[in-house]
Design a protein around this motif. Structure first.
Motif, PDB file in Angstrom:
ATOM      1  N   ASN A   1      -7.089  -0.974  12.840  1.00  0.00           N
ATOM      2  CA  ASN A   1      -6.462  -1.383  11.584  1.00  0.00           C
ATOM      3  C   ASN A   1      -7.413  -2.291  10.816  1.00  0.00           C
ATOM      4  O   ASN A   1      -7.371  -3.509  10.939  1.00  0.00           O
ATOM      5  CB  ASN A   1      -5.147  -2.093  11.907  1.00  0.00           C
ATOM      6  CG  ASN A   1      -4.327  -2.410  10.676  1.00  0.00           C
ATOM      7  OD1 ASN A   1      -3.848  -3.523  10.512  1.00  0.00           O
ATOM      8  ND2 ASN A   1      -4.157  -1.444   9.799  1.00  0.00           N
ATOM      9  N   CYS A   2      -8.317  -1.700  10.048  1.00  0.00           N
ATOM     10  CA  CYS A   2      -9.357  -2.449   9.341  1.00  0.00           C
ATOM     11  C   CYS A   2      -9.402  -2.055   7.868  1.00  0.00           C
ATOM     12  O   CYS A   2      -8.867  -1.023   7.471  1.00  0.00           O
ATOM     13  CB  CYS A   2     -10.736  -2.183   9.955  1.00  0.00           C
ATOM     14  SG  CYS A   2     -10.879  -2.589  11.713  1.00  0.00           S
ATOM     15  N   ILE A   3     -10.066  -2.889   7.063  1.00  0.00           N
ATOM     16  CA  ILE A   3     -10.294  -2.576   5.658  1.00  0.00           C
ATOM     17  C   ILE A   3     -11.782  -2.726   5.362  1.00  0.00           C
ATOM     18  O   ILE A   3     -12.341  -3.809   5.552  1.00  0.00           O
ATOM     19  CB  ILE A   3      -9.498  -3.495   4.717  1.00  0.00           C
ATOM     20  CG1 ILE A   3      -7.997  -3.385   4.981  1.00  0.00           C
ATOM     21  CG2 ILE A   3      -9.798  -3.149   3.261  1.00  0.00           C
ATOM     22  CD1 ILE A   3      -7.163  -4.333   4.130  1.00  0.00           C
TER      23      ILE A   3
ATOM     24  N   SER B   1       0.500   4.291   3.425  1.00  0.00           N
ATOM     25  CA  SER B   1      -0.034   4.014   4.764  1.00  0.00           C
ATOM     26  C   SER B   1      -0.196   5.286   5.584  1.00  0.00           C
ATOM     27  O   SER B   1      -0.719   5.239   6.696  1.00  0.00           O
ATOM     28  CB  SER B   1       0.861   3.016   5.501  1.00  0.00           C
ATOM     29  OG  SER B   1       2.200   3.446   5.496  1.00  0.00           O
TER      30      SER B   1
ATOM     31  N   HIS C   1     -11.023  -7.254   9.722  1.00  0.00           N
ATOM     32  CA  HIS C   1     -10.574  -6.672  10.985  1.00  0.00           C
ATOM     33  C   HIS C   1      -9.804  -7.694  11.800  1.00  0.00           C
ATOM     34  O   HIS C   1      -9.915  -8.902  11.561  1.00  0.00           O
ATOM     35  CB  HIS C   1     -11.779  -6.171  11.794  1.00  0.00           C
ATOM     36  CG  HIS C   1     -12.777  -7.254  12.104  1.00  0.00           C
ATOM     37  ND1 HIS C   1     -12.625  -8.127  13.148  1.00  0.00           N
ATOM     38  CD2 HIS C   1     -13.927  -7.597  11.482  1.00  0.00           C
ATOM     39  CE1 HIS C   1     -13.638  -8.972  13.171  1.00  0.00           C
ATOM     40  NE2 HIS C   1     -14.445  -8.685  12.165  1.00  0.00           N
TER      41      HIS C   1
ATOM     42  N   SER D   1       0.538  -5.469   9.340  1.00  0.00           N
ATOM     43  CA  SER D   1      -0.422  -4.372   9.340  1.00  0.00           C
ATOM     44  C   SER D   1      -1.428  -4.627   8.237  1.00  0.00           C
ATOM     45  O   SER D   1      -1.086  -4.670   7.063  1.00  0.00           O
ATOM     46  CB  SER D   1       0.302  -3.044   9.095  1.00  0.00           C
ATOM     47  OG  SER D   1      -0.614  -2.013   8.875  1.00  0.00           O
TER      48      SER D   1
ATOM     49  N   CYS E   1      -3.903  -2.962   6.822  1.00  0.00           N
ATOM     50  CA  CYS E   1      -4.113  -1.962   5.775  1.00  0.00           C
ATOM     51  C   CYS E   1      -2.977  -1.934   4.762  1.00  0.00           C
ATOM     52  O   CYS E   1      -3.179  -1.561   3.611  1.00  0.00           O
ATOM     53  CB  CYS E   1      -4.261  -0.567   6.399  1.00  0.00           C
ATOM     54  SG  CYS E   1      -5.798  -0.325   7.302  1.00  0.00           S
TER      55      CYS E   1
ATOM     56  N   LYS F   1      -2.296   5.228   9.264  1.00  0.00           N
ATOM     57  CA  LYS F   1      -3.203   4.080   9.304  1.00  0.00           C
ATOM     58  C   LYS F   1      -2.843   3.069  10.385  1.00  0.00           C
ATOM     59  O   LYS F   1      -3.517   2.051  10.521  1.00  0.00           O
ATOM     60  CB  LYS F   1      -3.267   3.415   7.930  1.00  0.00           C
ATOM     61  CG  LYS F   1      -4.078   4.225   6.938  1.00  0.00           C
ATOM     62  CD  LYS F   1      -4.272   3.470   5.647  1.00  0.00           C
ATOM     63  CE  LYS F   1      -5.065   4.270   4.644  1.00  0.00           C
ATOM     64  NZ  LYS F   1      -5.126   3.605   3.324  1.00  0.00           N
TER      65      LYS F   1
ATOM     66  N   CYS G   1      -5.750   4.739  12.616  1.00  0.00           N
ATOM     67  CA  CYS G   1      -7.120   4.946  12.149  1.00  0.00           C
ATOM     68  C   CYS G   1      -7.333   4.311  10.783  1.00  0.00           C
ATOM     69  O   CYS G   1      -6.378   4.089  10.032  1.00  0.00           O
ATOM     70  CB  CYS G   1      -7.481   6.425  12.108  1.00  0.00           C
ATOM     71  SG  CYS G   1      -6.592   7.397  10.879  1.00  0.00           S
ATOM     72  N   SER G   2      -8.578   4.022  10.465  1.00  0.00           N
ATOM     73  CA  SER G   2      -8.956   3.465   9.165  1.00  0.00           C
ATOM     74  C   SER G   2     -10.443   3.726   8.977  1.00  0.00           C
ATOM     75  O   SER G   2     -11.132   4.187   9.887  1.00  0.00           O
ATOM     76  CB  SER G   2      -8.651   1.963   9.095  1.00  0.00           C
ATOM     77  OG  SER G   2      -9.362   1.259  10.098  1.00  0.00           O
TER      78      SER G   2
ATOM     79  N   LEU H   1      -5.235   8.475   4.194  1.00  0.00           N
ATOM     80  CA  LEU H   1      -6.575   7.969   4.491  1.00  0.00           C
ATOM     81  C   LEU H   1      -7.564   8.643   3.550  1.00  0.00           C
ATOM     82  O   LEU H   1      -7.755   9.860   3.603  1.00  0.00           O
ATOM     83  CB  LEU H   1      -6.955   8.264   5.942  1.00  0.00           C
ATOM     84  CG  LEU H   1      -8.355   7.774   6.367  1.00  0.00           C
ATOM     85  CD1 LEU H   1      -8.393   6.245   6.412  1.00  0.00           C
ATOM     86  CD2 LEU H   1      -8.746   8.354   7.732  1.00  0.00           C
TER      87      LEU H   1
ATOM     88  N   GLU I   1       0.823  -1.212   0.000  1.00  0.00           N
ATOM     89  CA  GLU I   1       0.000   0.000   0.000  1.00  0.00           C
ATOM     90  C   GLU I   1       0.855   1.259   0.000  1.00  0.00           C
ATOM     91  O   GLU I   1       0.412   2.315  -0.470  1.00  0.00           O
ATOM     92  CB  GLU I   1      -0.927   0.010   1.216  1.00  0.00           C
ATOM     93  CG  GLU I   1      -1.918   1.153   1.187  1.00  0.00           C
ATOM     94  CD  GLU I   1      -2.537   1.431   2.549  1.00  0.00           C
ATOM     95  OE1 GLU I   1      -3.707   1.829   2.575  1.00  0.00           O
ATOM     96  OE2 GLU I   1      -1.849   1.276   3.569  1.00  0.00           O
TER      97      GLU I   1
END
Length: 324
Positions: free
Chosen positions: A222-224, A130, A237, A313, A315, A176, A179-180, A133, A74
Motif C-alpha cells: 500500500n504505497c504512493i 481504490s 510507504h 489505507s 492509497c 489497491k 498492489c500499488s 490501478l 480516492e
C-alpha cells in the motif's frame, strides 16, 4: 483528446478530513474497531508530507459526520490528465460524498465526467477508485464487491487513450489493498495466494513489461509513488514497524531509487563525508555537501515520509492531479 502527463507527476493533492463517525459503515452495519485520534494523527502525517516535503498544493475538504467513509476520497474520482471521472460507489449513501469532490474538481477547471443516473447510459455500473490501478501505460480495474464490469466499461469509455483491463480481486477487498505502483514501471504486490492469482491475470493481459516487487505483508503493498513539482521521486510507504518482514525484500530487490536530502548545519570536518543512515525502515547512502551560508544548500527535499500505523489505507487518502 485529454492532456496526458508523464506518469507520477503531480502538482496538487485533494484530501478529506477524518469524520467523528470514523469507523462506522455507510448504510449501517457494525463497523470496525478504530482509534479516531490515531487516524487523525496519521492524516496529519500524510498531509504534512504531501505539502511540506513533496511540495504539492494541498486542498482539504472538511469532514461530514453523516458520511463516515468519506475519508476514502480516492474512491470518488479517477483522474488522468485534465479529465476526472466521478465514480459511483457500491453503497448508495457513499454517493453523497461526490458533491464536495465534484465542486473542488470543477473549481480546478478539470473536465468532469459523470457516470450518470442509475437509469442512464451507465445504469447498474459501480466503480470505486481504490479498485483502479493506473500504471502510466494502462488501467487495471479490479472486479470486486465494490466495482463491476459495467463500471470498468464506463472508465474505458472515459479514458479512450489507454487500454483498460479487468482483473479479479482475489486477495483483499479492493485491488489497491494488494498492489500499488512503486515507480513508473514497478508494481508492488502482496505475496499472498490471492494476490498472486490477480498478478497472473494482469501479466496475461498486458503488453507492457513491469518490474514486480513481491512483499510478504498486504500493508507493505500500500504505497504512493509521486514525482513532485521539483521533479524529485518520492515513495510514501508504511513504516518498518508495520511491515517488518517486507523491509529485507525492499533492501534486496527494490527497483525504485529513493534519495534523502536534508538541510542542516555541519562542522567543517564533516564536509564531503559519505556514509549510510537509516530512515523509515530503509538504509540510505549519504554525502555531505557544504556551503558558506546558513542552510544555503539548494538541493530538493526528497524523502520517504514515515507512515505511522495501519488504521488507514494510504492509497485511499488522496486524489493526486497535475494542473498545467
Amino acid at each position: 483528446m485529454a492532456n496526458i502527463y508523464p506518469y507520477g507527476c503531480f502538482t496538487h493533492a485533494v484530501v478529506r478530513s477524518i469524520p467523528e463517525s470514523f469507523g462506522k459503515l455507510a448504510e449501517g452495519g457494525e463497523g470496525f474497531e478504530t482509534d479516531l485520534a490515531k487516524a487523525q494523527r496519521q492524516m496529519g502525517v500524510l498531509t504534512g508530507a504531501l505539502r511540506q516535503k513533496v511540495g504539492l498544493q494541498l486542498i482539504e475538504i472538511p469532514a461530514v459526520s453523516e458520511l463516515p467513509e468519506s475519508w476514502r476520497i480516492e474512491d470518488i474520482a479517477v483522474i488522468q490528465g485534465d479529465t476526472a471521472l466521478i465514480t459511483r460507489p457500491f453503497k448508495q449513501q457513499r454517493r453523497a460524498e461526490a458533491e464536495a469532490v465534484r465542486r473542488v474538481l470543477n473549481e480546478l477547471k478539470l473536465t468532469v465526467v459523470e457516470m450518470g443516473d442509475e437509469e442512464g447510459g451507465s445504469g447498474g455500473a459501480t466503480l470505486e477508485g481504490s479498485d483502479v490501478l493506473f500504471t502510466g501505460k494502462e488501467f487495471f480495474v479490479g472486479i470486486s464487491k465494490h466495482t463491476n464490469h459495467r463500471g470498468a466499461e464506463v472508465l474505458a469509455d472515459t479514458f479512450k487513450d489507454f487500454a483498460v483491463s479487468t482483473v479479479p480481486v482475489c486477495g483483499g477487498s479492493r485491488l489497491k489493498n494488494i498492489c500499488s505502483m512503486g515507480g513508473p514501471d514497478t508494481i508492488i504486490i502482496s505475496s499472498g495466494d490471492g494476490a498472486k492469482k490477480t498478478l497472473r491475470v494482469m501479466e496475461q493481459l498486458t503488453d507492457h513489461h513491469y518490474e514486480i516487487l513481491s512483499v510478504p505483508e498486504d500493508v507493505a503493498a500500500n504505497c504512493i509513488y509521486i514525482r513532485g513539482p521539483s521533479r524529485a521521486d518520492y515513495l510514501l510507504h508504511p513504516t518498518a514497524e508495520e511491515c517488518p518482514n517486507s523491509v529485507p525484500v525492499s533492501n534486496r530487490g527494490w527497483s525504485v531509487h529513493i534519495v534523502l536530502y536534508e538541510r542542516n548545519c555541519a562542522l567543517p570536518s564533516q564536509c564531503d563525508l559519505s556514509g549510510e543512515k537509516h530512515a523509515a525502515g530503509i538504509n540510505f547512502n549519504y554525502t555531505n555537501e557544504c556551503c558558506d551560508t546558513d542552510l544555503c544548500n539548494t538541493a530538493a527535499t526528497i524523502s520517504s515520509p514515515c507512515w505511522t500505523g495501519a488504521v488507514l489505507s494510504l492509497c485511499s487518502l488522496a486524489l493526486l492531479l497535475q494542473l498545467g
